[in-house]
Design an enzyme around this catalytic site. Structure first.
Site, PDB file in Angstrom:
ATOM      1  NE  ARG A  91      27.724  34.330  43.088  1.00  7.41           N
ATOM      2  CZ  ARG A  91      27.367  35.606  43.033  1.00  7.41           C
ATOM      3  NH1 ARG A  91      27.763  36.440  43.956  1.00  7.41           N
ATOM      4  NH2 ARG A  91      26.645  36.036  42.025  1.00  7.41           N
TER       5      ARG A  91
ATOM      6  CG  HIS B 188      38.790  38.688  37.568  1.00  6.68           C
ATOM      7  ND1 HIS B 188      39.274  38.792  36.274  1.00  6.68           N
ATOM      8  CD2 HIS B 188      37.447  38.538  37.458  1.00  6.68           C
ATOM      9  CE1 HIS B 188      38.253  38.681  35.436  1.00  6.68           C
ATOM     10  NE2 HIS B 188      37.146  38.530  36.126  1.00  6.68           N
TER      11      HIS B 188
END
Ligand code: GLN
Ligand code: ZN
Length: 752
Positions: free
Chosen positions: A512, A691
């Protein structure tokens, strides 16, 4: 001599990202992945070699992260992954989880936006050094005619940044000393004179005297095995460690002279050590003022032998983008002020040559001219300097940073104004960013659809979301943030003084990458940024609609910030720009405005003695942003973490009316601090974890609210999830919120 602490590995066009993701998706083989990796390493070494860098690193490459690599090389992997035979599969299972294994924890690397995998150490682990990875890289580098320096995480920093799951830290350090000695000996088999860099940046934090004793002991032992060890520290000065290490037999240190300009080299020089002066900023993207740097080095040469001075990067160049080569669309002035990793290599080379009185070749001469021109135009360019903005900052008064009524009084007005019930329910802002939402924004950006088509669709989603929230019976609504790609980028794109790169990618974790905005000039807000959407959403409901903004500290912390003025000066400019938006929202009839400061905590300095200075501007910035409104307008803030004990003064001083926070730990222990302090504002501790895809049941949410009521006064409590819902699916979001409201109503009934 020149060096770089480390080089980025993701590839100038994110080749490694693509290769990793193809491999993870099952679309390529291990051999293909290895081949890409090896090609990238070579290309990166060649860049460094061409820039005459003398100490080029190996082992700065990684398929995921260097900490997890070290953990593997030290045979310190948790037993729960031992059932995986294939090394590569095991590695990626630890890094990102697989069907049968959870991923290891990941956390931010010091105060950067890079995340490392947190090793879990147990004193009973059978630590053992295996250098297969390093050997392979060494061979590759040798084939290119490079005698590399080996990077490895320092023993103490490795342990300090790990989680000790069993046993004592001391015992683990004790056990690792012979393992590091063995590692060194194996490296010496490659080359008896090999340069080893141990990264010990733990020592830029606030080392205790015990830490320093350990440092002495460890490096006394390690240097018995080898006499060419350098210790690197970065992101701050490491003065305590510099003094201790001067008394060991290390060869020298690489020090950060950008973020750690207080670094003292005196003890090192007196002990005849080499000192690496990290003067080219590895954390920021602006050109180095080469002539200033040379002057600085000449000053140092008055107290040290110039042969003992090395010139290098302040830290690994991992934290800056690769090369300006692909910035084809950028304004040419802005581009001339920038320097990415490859360009920084060239700066290091030129600085070193000038410092040593070596003649520059024609190309270098031209580069130097361009460099000094860039430095000169930055001082005067009208693209950077806006007198109106500067004047606004210098004319700020005390009044601008104070709400004009104390909290206790204004909250009453707000209650009359907003009429929300006890235990008001709300959400943090974003709703699921589905593939359709992303596609719509992409199509609009690429000109595939018209503005009208784009806006009509966003409005439709807002309509649906307002309707849903009313149906769920949520009290304070949000518009869903469908028009936003990212909470910083969205605002950055609309502000003067902020630019975006095409290819300025920086690794955040694994594959990422993020592309931080470039705050290059005086910041201002030419026009409304969110008013249109928020007022549209408000027009669809009688319930309060929250205006949703990103705060100045977070804007700065997630951007590359100009270095030609203090960070606080830029912070105040940003605060004024967002204040204008806050005021515009209020003028348009919005009664509740949330200013997110998700990154406030991570922006804290690494050294305790710098905390006060940071808090001063960060809090002032938030207050400037939010103090222009009437007392009856309610200011919310949101923070994505749950550790407040050491920053409670700052949180209180922000003077928000309502704060929503993460509260993942089920024991509510974090809230104790709010209770102890008698925190005056209203608080929304996240009652479930966004999350996770799990849908919390009504029962557990009732229990959670009841538990919160034991710690905090019920009249101050809000009920909300613990962060924005953008990463969740609708199938998880709707039932979770439904349960949240049901649970709230049950508790409200009990209260009657
Ligand atoms: N308002 C933002 C959202 O809901 C906050 C995001 C964040 O805290 N990181 O997405
Ligand atoms: Zn959050």
């Amino acid at each position: 001599m020149t060096y770089v602490v480390g080089f980025p590995r993701i590839g100038e066009q994110r080749e490694l990202k693509r290769a990793l993701e193809a491999y993870w998706a099952g679309n390529s083989s291990q051999e293909e992945l290895q081949k890409t990796a090896s090609d990238l390493r070579k290309r990166h070494w060649v860049y460094q070699k061409n820039a005459n860098i003398d100490l080029i690193s190996i082992n700065d490459f990684s398929f995921y992260d260097n900490m997890i690599d070290a953990m593997v090389m030290l045979n310190a992997t948790p037993a729960k992954y031992d059932d995986i035979d294939n090394c590569m599969d095991k590695y990626f299972a630890m890094a990102r989880g697989d069907d049968n294994h959870k991923a290891m924890e990941m956390t931010k690397w010091f105060n950067t936006n890079y995340h490392y995998i947190v090793p879990e150490l147990d004193e009973n682990m059978d630590f053992k050094a295996t250098i297969t990875k390093i050997k392979a890289e060494y061979k590759e580098a040798k084939e290119l005619g490079i005698s590399p320096k080996v990077n490895f995480i320092g023993l103490i920093t490795f342990v300090k940044l790990s989680k000790i799951v069993n046993g004592s830290e001391d015992k683990i350090i004790e056990k690792l000393i012979p393992v590091y000695v063995d590692l060194i000996n194996q490296l010496k088999e490659l080359d008896n004179n090999i340069t080893i860099q141990f990264d010990e940046s733990y020592f830029v934090t606030n080392p205790t005297s015990k830490d320093l004793e350990t440092l002495k002991k460890v490096y006394d032992e390690l240097t018995k095995a080898h006499d060419n060890i350098f210790v690197a520290t970065y992101f701050e000065h490491s003065n305590e460690a510099n003094e201790v290490l001067a008394k060991t037999n290390i060869k020298g240190m690489f020090l950060d002279f950008v973020a750690g300009s207080e670094n003292s080299i005196k003890p090192l020089v007196e002990a005849g050590k080499k000192v690496g002066i990290g003067i080219v900023n590895g954390r920021n993207v602006w050109v180095n003022d080469i002539e200033e740097s040379v002057k600085f080095l000449k000053g140092i040469a008055e107290v040290a032998n110039s042969e003992d001075i090395l010139v290098g990067s302040s830290c690994s160049l991992l934290h800056v983008p690769f090369t300006l080569k692909y910035e084809e669309k950028m304004d040419s002035d802005i581009k001339s002020w920038l320097s990415y990793a490859v360009e920084k290599l060239n700066e290091i080379k030129i600085i070193d040559k000038l410092f040593r009185g070596v003649e520059l070749d024609a190309e270098e001469k031209a580069d130097l001219v361009a460099n000094q021109e860039a430095i000169a135009t930055r001082k005067t360019s009208t693209k950077i300097h806006n007198q109106v903005v500067k004047d606004r900052v210098s004319n700020l008064t005390q009044e601008d940073e104070h709400r004009n009524m104390p909290f206790e009084e204004r909250i009453k007005l707000q209650h009359e104004n907003l009429k929300y019930p006890i235990l008001p329910t709300t959400t943090i802002g974003s709703f699921p960013q589905t593939p359709e939402v992303r596609k719509l924004r992409r199509d609009y950006k690429n000109g595939v659809i018209s503005v009208d088509e784009y806006e009509a669709q966003i409005k439709k989603w807002i309509d649906e979301l307002v309707e849903l929230q009313e149906k769920l019976d949520i009290d304070v609504l949000v518009h869903g943030e469908f028009e936003r790609n990212d909470m910083v980028e969205y605002f950055g794109e609309q502000l003067e003084g902020v630019a975006f790169s095409q290819n300025g990618w920086v690794q955040s974790y694994g594959s990422r990458c993020v592309k931080p905005p470039l705050i290059f000039g005086d910041v201002s807000r030419p026009k409304d940024m969110t008013v249109k959407w928020i007022t549209y959403a408000q027009s669809k409901t009688n319930r309060p609609m929250k205006g949703m903004l990103t705060g100045p500290v977070t804007m700065l912390n997630w951007s590359f910030v100009r270095d030609d003025q203090s960070r606080s000066a830029t912070g105040y400019q940003m605060a004024l720009a967002i204040r204008d938006e806050v005021n515009a929202l209020e003028a348009a009839g919005i009664k509740v405005i949330q200013v997110d400061e998700a990154a406030l905590r991570e922006g804290y300095p690494l050294r305790n003695d710098k905390k006060a200075e940071y808090e001063d501007w960060a809090i002032r910035g938030f207050r400037i942003t939010t103090s222009g409104v009437k007392p009856e307008t309610q200011i919310h803030t949101h923070m994505c973490y749950s550790e407040f004990s050491d920053i409670m003064d700052a949180i209180e001083a922000m003077d928000a009316d309502v704060i929503s926070i993460e509260n993942a730990r089920s024991d509510n222990s974090l809230l104790e601090i709010f209770k102890q302090r008698g925190y005056k504002g209203e608080i929304g501790p996240g009652i479930y974890d966004i999350h996770s895809p799990r849908i919390p049941s009504v029962e557990e949410l009732v229990e959670q609210i009841q538990a919160l009521m034991k710690v905090l006064p019920v009249e101050k409590l809000w009920v909300n999830p613990d962060c924005g819902l953008k990463t969740r699916k609708w199938a998880e979001t709707t039932p979770s919120l439904e349960n949240m409201v049901k649970a709230t109503k049950i508790v409200r009934e009990q209260l009657k």
